[in-house]
Motif scaffolding. Structure first.
Motif, PDB file in Angstrom:
ATOM      1  N   ILE A   1       5.282  -2.757 -13.245  1.00 26.65           N
ATOM      2  CA  ILE A   1       4.554  -2.694 -11.978  1.00 26.65           C
ATOM      3  C   ILE A   1       3.068  -2.464 -12.239  1.00 26.65           C
ATOM      4  CG2 ILE A   1       4.290  -1.429  -9.806  1.00 26.65           C
ATOM      5  CD1 ILE A   1       7.260  -0.592 -10.155  1.00 26.65           C
ATOM      6  N   LYS A   2       2.218  -3.276 -11.627  1.00 22.13           N
ATOM      7  CA  LYS A   2       0.778  -3.070 -11.731  1.00 22.13           C
ATOM      8  C   LYS A   2       0.293  -2.207 -10.578  1.00 22.13           C
ATOM      9  CE  LYS A   2      -0.642  -7.195 -14.290  1.00 22.13           C
ATOM     10  NZ  LYS A   2      -1.515  -8.403 -14.288  1.00 22.13           N
ATOM     11  N   VAL A   3      -0.645  -1.319 -10.873  1.00 19.41           N
ATOM     12  CA  VAL A   3      -1.258  -0.489  -9.840  1.00 19.41           C
ATOM     13  C   VAL A   3      -2.669  -0.997  -9.596  1.00 19.41           C
ATOM     14  CG1 VAL A   3      -1.961   1.836  -9.173  1.00 19.41           C
ATOM     15  CG2 VAL A   3       0.154   1.493 -10.468  1.00 19.41           C
ATOM     16  N   VAL A   4      -3.000  -1.196  -8.326  1.00 23.75           N
ATOM     17  CA  VAL A   4      -4.269  -1.793  -7.936  1.00 23.75           C
ATOM     18  C   VAL A   4      -5.121  -0.753  -7.205  1.00 23.75           C
ATOM     19  CG1 VAL A   4      -5.349  -3.683  -6.640  1.00 23.75           C
ATOM     20  CG2 VAL A   4      -3.052  -3.987  -7.635  1.00 23.75           C
ATOM     21  N   MET A   5      -6.391  -0.663  -7.545  1.00 21.61           N
ATOM     22  CA  MET A   5      -7.322   0.179  -6.802  1.00 21.61           C
ATOM     23  C   MET A   5      -7.773  -0.567  -5.562  1.00 21.61           C
ATOM     24  SD  MET A   5      -9.287   2.788  -6.258  1.00 21.61           S
ATOM     25  CE  MET A   5      -9.282   3.745  -7.760  1.00 21.61           C
ATOM     26  N   ASP A   6      -7.437  -0.039  -4.384  1.00 22.36           N
ATOM     27  CA  ASP A   6      -7.776  -0.689  -3.127  1.00 22.36           C
ATOM     28  C   ASP A   6      -9.105  -0.155  -2.592  1.00 22.36           C
ATOM     29  OD1 ASP A   6      -7.445  -2.386  -1.012  1.00 22.36           O
ATOM     30  OD2 ASP A   6      -5.973  -1.155   0.033  1.00 22.36           O
TER      31      ASP A   6
ATOM     32  N   GLU B   1      -0.778  -0.951  -4.283  1.00 20.28           N
ATOM     33  CA  GLU B   1      -2.200  -0.758  -3.995  1.00 20.28           C
ATOM     34  C   GLU B   1      -2.441   0.701  -3.630  1.00 20.28           C
ATOM     35  OE1 GLU B   1      -3.637  -3.586  -1.185  1.00 20.28           O
ATOM     36  OE2 GLU B   1      -2.968  -5.315  -2.354  1.00 20.28           O
ATOM     37  N   LEU B   2      -3.347   1.309  -4.350  1.00 17.64           N
ATOM     38  CA  LEU B   2      -3.613   2.732  -4.200  1.00 17.64           C
ATOM     39  C   LEU B   2      -4.956   2.943  -3.524  1.00 17.64           C
ATOM     40  CD1 LEU B   2      -3.067   5.750  -4.887  1.00 17.64           C
ATOM     41  CD2 LEU B   2      -4.199   5.328  -7.081  1.00 17.64           C
ATOM     42  N   THR B   3      -4.925   3.613  -2.370  1.00 19.43           N
ATOM     43  CA  THR B   3      -6.158   4.029  -1.702  1.00 19.43           C
ATOM     44  C   THR B   3      -6.220   5.538  -1.763  1.00 19.43           C
ATOM     45  OG1 THR B   3      -6.093   2.167  -0.183  1.00 19.43           O
ATOM     46  CG2 THR B   3      -7.487   4.010   0.433  1.00 19.43           C
ATOM     47  N   GLU B   4      -7.272   6.077  -2.384  1.00 28.29           N
ATOM     48  CA  GLU B   4      -7.383   7.520  -2.535  1.00 28.29           C
ATOM     49  C   GLU B   4      -7.606   8.198  -1.194  1.00 28.29           C
ATOM     50  OE1 GLU B   4      -9.836   9.107  -5.695  1.00 28.29           O
ATOM     51  OE2 GLU B   4     -10.036   7.105  -6.519  1.00 28.29           O
TER      52      GLU B   4
ATOM     53  N   ASN C   1       0.846  -1.184   0.000  1.00 28.85           N
ATOM     54  CA  ASN C   1       0.000   0.000   0.000  1.00 28.85           C
ATOM     55  C   ASN C   1       0.883   1.236   0.000  1.00 28.85           C
ATOM     56  OD1 ASN C   1      -3.014  -0.878   0.645  1.00 28.85           O
ATOM     57  ND2 ASN C   1      -1.651  -2.214   1.796  1.00 28.85           N
ATOM     58  N   ILE C   2       0.641   2.132  -0.942  1.00 24.64           N
ATOM     59  CA  ILE C   2       1.412   3.366  -1.045  1.00 24.64           C
ATOM     60  C   ILE C   2       0.451   4.548  -1.119  1.00 24.64           C
ATOM     61  CG2 ILE C   2       3.003   4.704  -2.480  1.00 24.64           C
ATOM     62  CD1 ILE C   2       4.450   2.477  -1.189  1.00 24.64           C
ATOM     63  N   SER C   3       0.766   5.584  -0.358  1.00 22.85           N
ATOM     64  CA  SER C   3      -0.046   6.791  -0.402  1.00 22.85           C
ATOM     65  C   SER C   3       0.030   7.436  -1.788  1.00 22.85           C
ATOM     66  CB  SER C   3       0.454   7.790   0.646  1.00 22.85           C
ATOM     67  OG  SER C   3      -0.043   9.082   0.392  1.00 22.85           O
ATOM     68  N   PRO C   4      -1.101   7.947  -2.316  1.00 24.89           N
ATOM     69  CA  PRO C   4      -1.057   8.641  -3.598  1.00 24.89           C
ATOM     70  C   PRO C   4      -0.156   9.869  -3.558  1.00 24.89           C
ATOM     71  CG  PRO C   4      -3.192   8.923  -2.543  1.00 24.89           C
ATOM     72  CD  PRO C   4      -2.469   7.874  -1.769  1.00 24.89           C
TER      73      PRO C   4
ATOM     74  N   PHE D   1     -12.234  -0.678  -3.117  1.00 26.66           N
ATOM     75  CA  PHE D   1     -13.323  -0.312  -4.022  1.00 26.66           C
ATOM     76  C   PHE D   1     -14.641  -0.924  -3.546  1.00 26.66           C
ATOM     77  CE2 PHE D   1     -16.054  -0.845  -7.697  1.00 26.66           C
ATOM     78  CZ  PHE D   1     -15.941   0.381  -8.317  1.00 26.66           C
ATOM     79  N   PRO D   2     -15.763  -0.221  -3.589  1.00 28.52           N
ATOM     80  CA  PRO D   2     -15.935   1.188  -3.977  1.00 28.52           C
ATOM     81  C   PRO D   2     -16.095   2.076  -2.753  1.00 28.52           C
ATOM     82  CG  PRO D   2     -18.048   0.100  -4.028  1.00 28.52           C
ATOM     83  CD  PRO D   2     -17.077  -0.896  -3.446  1.00 28.52           C
ATOM     84  N   MET D   3     -15.383   1.764  -1.664  1.00 28.91           N
ATOM     85  CA  MET D   3     -15.549   2.501  -0.424  1.00 28.91           C
ATOM     86  C   MET D   3     -14.551   3.647  -0.356  1.00 28.91           C
ATOM     87  SD  MET D   3     -17.922   0.502   0.249  1.00 28.91           S
ATOM     88  CE  MET D   3     -18.491   1.275   1.755  1.00 28.91           C
ATOM     89  N   LYS D   4     -14.616   4.401   0.757  1.00 26.63           N
ATOM     90  CA  LYS D   4     -13.744   5.554   0.962  1.00 26.63           C
ATOM     91  C   LYS D   4     -13.858   6.460  -0.253  1.00 26.63           C
ATOM     92  CE  LYS D   4     -10.744   3.063   4.133  1.00 26.63           C
ATOM     93  NZ  LYS D   4      -9.401   2.631   4.474  1.00 26.63           N
TER      94      LYS D   4
END
Length: 235
Positions: A139-144, A115-118, A87-90, A146-149
């Motif tokens: 590197i793949k970027v994953v939407m973490d 894993e990207l959490t907005e 998990n990495i901060s945007p 979803f669809p919350m936050k």
């Protein structure tokens, strides 16, 4: 407590941080990768709230220091061929220093997922450019979550994110017919958009059976695999 935690973070962030690895499985039970989880302990080895640590780092605009520490800790596992998701901060992702750190990793970057959490408003133009740069490195970027936050369809539509993790909270409603239909609808939409799908937070046999029935790519949760500390996993 906040002042004490602030002092711990200021002088000993690396010393109080330990990492755990939660397995991510295919539906047939094969471990495909591991998600890295941050765990924090004080000098007496008492657990410190991860949420409190992250919030404090964000308030201090130093969340990137944790993200860079995680990169440092996982490099050796990526070298060994382990597939690792972090998990990495945007905020960190958009830093020039982040790309420099990635390029300095001595490993196969195809084994790394981010894993990207907005959090807050994002500059989609810059984010799209950065995701494209990471994709070119393998590197793949994953939407973490979803669809919350703040995770949204807008981000999926405007960026080159190829994988989605569906939040645990949606599973809580599958004990009623409407909840099941809503869940199936969300999964159907993601399949239409050609995203790889991971279901997180599976905690019961009923939830797992339901997920197997609707069909996704990957699953994780305490029912099928609990997080394991670094000292206990790769030995």
């Amino acid at each position: 407590m906040n002042k004490k935690l602030e002092n711990l973070l200021k002088f000993n962030l690396e010393n109080i941080l330990k990492v755990a690895f939660q397995p991510i499985y295919s539906l047939d039970g094969e471990i495909k990768s591991y998600e890295v989880l941050s765990r924090f302990y004080n000098e007496d080895n008492d657990i410190i709230s991860t949420i409190k640590v992250i919030k404090l780092l964000e308030n201090q605009d130093t969340i990137h220091e944790l993200d860079f520490l995680i990169l440092k800790k996982i490099e050796k596992y990526l070298k060994d061929g382990k597939k690792i998701a972090i998990n990495i901060s945007p905020i960190t992702i958009l830093m020039d220093e982040f790309l420099e750190k990635i390029n300095l990793l001595n490993c196969n970057l195809c084994n790394l997922e981010i894993e990207l959490t907005e959090r807050g408003n994002l500059d989609y133009k810059k984010l799209t450019t950065r995701i494209s740069q990471l994709n070119k490195l393998g590197i793949k970027v994953v939407m973490d979550d979803f669809p919350m936050k703040n995770s949204s369809l807008e981000t999926l539509l405007k960026t080159q994110i190829s994988k989605v993790k569906v939040d645990r909270s949606l599973l809580k409603d599958i004990n009623c017919p409407l909840g099941k239909e809503v869940y199936k609808g969300i999964i159907s939409l993601l399949k239409t958009m050609k995203h790889e799908i991971t279901i997180e937070g599976i905690e019961t046999k009923e939830e797992f059976d339901f997920i197997k029935e609707i069909g996704v790519n990957f699953v994780q949760g305490y029912y099928i695999g609990k997080p394991i500390l670094e000292s206990e996993l790769f030995i």
